[in-house]
Write an enzyme that holds these catalytic residues in place. Sequence first.
Site, PDB file in Angstrom:
ATOM      1  CG  ASN A  12      -2.081   1.040   1.085  1.00 18.32           C
ATOM      2  OD1 ASN A  12      -2.539   1.539   2.104  1.00 18.32           O
ATOM      3  ND2 ASN A  12      -2.530   1.387  -0.107  1.00 18.32           N
ATOM      4  CB  CYS A  14       4.014   1.561  -5.325  1.00 17.82           C
ATOM      5  SG  CYS A  14       5.680   1.932  -4.729  1.00 17.82           S
ATOM      6  NE  ARG A  15       1.816  -3.171  -7.152  1.00 11.69           N
ATOM      7  CZ  ARG A  15       1.822  -4.490  -7.091  1.00 11.69           C
ATOM      8  NH1 ARG A  15       1.609  -5.218  -8.181  1.00 11.69           N
ATOM      9  NH2 ARG A  15       2.032  -5.113  -5.945  1.00 11.69           N
ATOM     10  CB  SER A  16      -3.354  -0.034  -3.590  1.00 13.72           C
ATOM     11  OG  SER A  16      -2.468   0.017  -2.503  1.00 13.72           O
TER      12      SER A  16
END
Length: 159
Positions: A12, A14-16
């Site tokens: 939780n 970078c991407r999300s």
Amino acid sequence: MSKAILFVCLGNICRSPTAEAVLRRLAEQAGLPLTIDSAGTGNWHVGEPPHPPMIKAAKARGYDLSPLRARQINPEDFQRFDRIFVMDDRNLRDVMALRQSHRLSETATWPERLLDLVPELGLTEVPDPYYSGAFDQTISLCETACRRLITDLQGHEAQ
């Protein structure tokens, strides 16, 4: 009718959180009342801001990730969110395992891969930029998938 959307990746950071920020802006622009959050399958970064290079890349594209803080997905999320989108197959396995270990009802939300929204890309996973350094690719993939999600949600609102 407001919908609640959760994005999940490994830590939780970078991407999300990127998907959360992208969808938040797109929903605001579209006038869609959404509850949007993000979480990680692991607890290593709970309470921390997103990864600094991710914050920098997102800021260059007009997204502010700095107020976000990492948290870990929990069993209540399967009841609170209408849709749960994961970034890769490992996330999918981990979220499914959490769901099954708590013996949640069939009506509890089932996780989906974010890139399944855009099968024409020929990808099923958003690569983790923490390891690859491909922060711009992450933002672009999140933008493409979230635009499709907005279109889908607007279609359901019209029905």
